[in-house]
Design an enzyme around this catalytic site. Structure first.
Site, PDB file in Angstrom:
ATOM      1  N   HIS A   1      62.107  64.011 -20.661  1.00  0.00           N
ATOM      2  CA  HIS A   1      63.760  64.113 -20.593  1.00  0.00           C
ATOM      3  C   HIS A   1      63.939  64.775 -22.192  1.00  0.00           C
ATOM      4  O   HIS A   1      63.703  63.858 -22.901  1.00  0.00           O
ATOM      5  CB  HIS A   1      64.010  62.721 -20.719  1.00  0.00           C
ATOM      6  CG  HIS A   1      63.773  62.148 -19.153  1.00  0.00           C
ATOM      7  ND1 HIS A   1      63.848  60.935 -18.880  1.00  0.00           N
ATOM      8  CD2 HIS A   1      63.430  62.782 -18.117  1.00  0.00           C
ATOM      9  CE1 HIS A   1      63.740  60.812 -17.518  1.00  0.00           C
ATOM     10  NE2 HIS A   1      63.370  62.232 -17.168  1.00  0.00           N
TER      11      HIS A   1
ATOM     12  N   SER B   1      59.586  59.982 -21.104  1.00  0.00           N
ATOM     13  CA  SER B   1      60.942  60.106 -21.632  1.00  0.00           C
ATOM     14  C   SER B   1      60.827  59.405 -23.042  1.00  0.00           C
ATOM     15  O   SER B   1      60.307  59.938 -23.918  1.00  0.00           O
ATOM     16  CB  SER B   1      61.928  59.358 -20.660  1.00  0.00           C
ATOM     17  OG  SER B   1      63.308  59.558 -21.134  1.00  0.00           O
ATOM     18  N   THR B   2      61.593  58.474 -23.107  1.00  0.00           N
ATOM     19  CA  THR B   2      61.697  57.784 -24.560  1.00  0.00           C
ATOM     20  C   THR B   2      60.261  57.404 -25.064  1.00  0.00           C
ATOM     21  O   THR B   2      59.524  56.667 -24.327  1.00  0.00           O
ATOM     22  CB  THR B   2      62.456  56.134 -24.345  1.00  0.00           C
ATOM     23  OG1 THR B   2      63.638  56.593 -24.041  1.00  0.00           O
ATOM     24  CG2 THR B   2      62.642  55.953 -25.721  1.00  0.00           C
TER      25      THR B   2
ATOM     26  N   MET C   1      62.503  55.172 -20.214  1.00  0.00           N
ATOM     27  CA  MET C   1      63.736  54.350 -19.641  1.00  0.00           C
ATOM     28  C   MET C   1      63.806  54.953 -18.261  1.00  0.00           C
ATOM     29  O   MET C   1      63.548  56.080 -17.910  1.00  0.00           O
ATOM     30  CB  MET C   1      64.947  54.404 -20.360  1.00  0.00           C
ATOM     31  CG  MET C   1      64.785  54.021 -21.700  1.00  0.00           C
ATOM     32  SD  MET C   1      66.530  53.673 -22.423  1.00  0.00           S
ATOM     33  CE  MET C   1      67.016  55.313 -22.729  1.00  0.00           C
TER      34      MET C   1
ATOM     35  N   ASP D   1      62.676  57.349 -13.165  1.00  0.00           N
ATOM     36  CA  ASP D   1      62.572  58.881 -12.936  1.00  0.00           C
ATOM     37  C   ASP D   1      60.772  59.104 -12.728  1.00  0.00           C
ATOM     38  O   ASP D   1      60.033  58.499 -13.534  1.00  0.00           O
ATOM     39  CB  ASP D   1      62.844  59.661 -13.967  1.00  0.00           C
ATOM     40  CG  ASP D   1      62.786  61.105 -13.548  1.00  0.00           C
ATOM     41  OD1 ASP D   1      62.734  61.350 -12.334  1.00  0.00           O
ATOM     42  OD2 ASP D   1      63.075  61.908 -14.376  1.00  0.00           O
TER      43      ASP D   1
END
Length: 372
Positions: free
Chosen positions: A216, A188-189, A309, A312
């Site tokens: 993401h 993600s991030t 973040m 998940d």
């Protein structure tokens, strides 16, 4: 610090931030030039930076802002066009911490609500890290690069961050005794840069095994990410197509706005795209991919959870480990945000917790038969 030439967007974001008990609007500015001129005075932890602005646009302002405050967490905000997505990727190479697509119209309630939720979460997470990070005086401007490049061991935006050792209290599991047949990656991030770094060295794995990735990311962004992955790996990479057969030699990327799963279809494994509700507030989400892979490859599944973040991938990682597979997490020191990999590590499901630059070499050894 909110920087956007639209008075409507600037006012909306400022109201959202001001309504949060742990946040304060340091400044609300119209151009990148104003941001550069005022950053020393307002000293923000986070900047929400529009791309298209008069006088000095976001991509030109970014390196100037980071030159003045190296630990500034910059979130690029733009409408969802291919051009803006390309610019956002370039911004990540220049040191931006994250990006967020602005809704086409703030009158669309669901789009505005999602934008509101995502933005506040990003500000809170990245702001907390920025406040823990001591500034480095006289930091040089980030180098100008034309495309997303593989990250070094530490991304430029966090190279100055403290490097806490992974706690000895975190339990490690043994790697599976079964040879892996597939590589799954969730991120993600900070993920785009981390993914570039990993796939650059994964040629021997990709040539013999399928690689499936969930990052993401919204539509359009995933299209461009697939192109970057193909260039970095020098192997075929594309957004997964519903019903296509999963084969070695390919990188499959979950398309923005769709969950990616896998399923058996006779003797073959196929992609199954899903337009269901978000999972862990994300779409695509990592857990659906991880969990579905267990039904196909059982204990021959190897998963990697990179920077991001939230949590998940942790529940899906538990399913993989319960079936006899293995999970590797990126370590805290090299993660932009140690949410997803930290959740997996603290759940005790990881066989290894590694710095970013050690992940690809470890994967190559594991897929070559190393079981340690």
């Amino acid at each position: 610090m909110v920087v956007d030439d639209s008075v409507v967007i600037r006012g909306m974001i400022s109201r959202w931030i001001a309504s949060e008990p742990d946040m304060v609007v340091a400044a609300s500015l119209r151009t990148g030039l104003e941001a550069v001129n005022q950053i020393d005075r307002v000293n923000p932890d986070v900047a929400v930076l529009d791309i298209e602005m008069p006088e000095l646009d976001g991509i030109a302002a970014l390196p100037k802002l980071l030159a003045k405050k190296k630990n500034l967490a910059v979130i690029m905000a733009s409408t969802l066009t291919r051009r803006n997505a390309e610019i956002s990727f370039k911004a990540l190479s220049l040191g931006a911490a994250d990006y967020i697509p602005k809704p086409e119209s703030t009158r669309e309630a669901s789009a505005a609500d999602n934008f509101h939720f995502d933005l506040i979460q990003k500000i809170r997470t990245l702001g907390a890290k920025a406040r823990r990070t001591a500034p480095v005086p006289h930091a040089p401007a980030a180098p100008h690069v034309q495309e997303l490049r593989p990250a070094p061991a530490l991304r430029p935006a966090v190279a100055h961050a403290p490097t806490p050792a992974v706690s000895a209290q975190i339990a490690r599991r043994s790697f599976s005794s079964q040879m892996p047949k597939v590589l799954l990656i969730g991120s993600s991030t900070g993920g785009p840069q981390a993914l570039m770094s990993v796939v650059t060295e994964l040629g021997p794995v990709i040539d013999r095994f399928p690689v499936l990735i969930t990052q993401h990311m919204p539509p359009t962004f995933t299209t461009i990410l697939a192109e970057h992955l193909a260039r970095s790996s020098r192997r075929p990479a594309h957004e997964a197509i519903d019903g296509e057969v999963v084969k070695p030699g390919q990188i499959y990327l979950a398309p923005g706005g769709r969950h990616m799963r896998v399923a058996r279809h006779g003797a073959e494994v196929v992609i199954a795209l899903d337009n269901g509700p978000p999972v862990n507030f994300c779409k695509p989400a990592v857990d659906p991919l991880f969990t579905s892979a267990v039904d196909v490859w059982q204990g021959s599944t190897l998963a990697v959870i990179l920077t991001g973040m939230g949590s998940d991938g942790m529940r899906g990682g538990k399913d993989i480990v319960a079936a006899g597979g293995s999970v590797i997490a990126q370590d805290e020191a090299t993660s932009v945000v140690w949410g997803m990999p930290g959740a997996a590590a603290n759940a005790g499901i990881c066989a290894a917790i590694l710095p970013l630059n050690q992940i690809a070499p470890k994967l190559v050894r594991l897929f070559a038969g190393d079981r340690s």
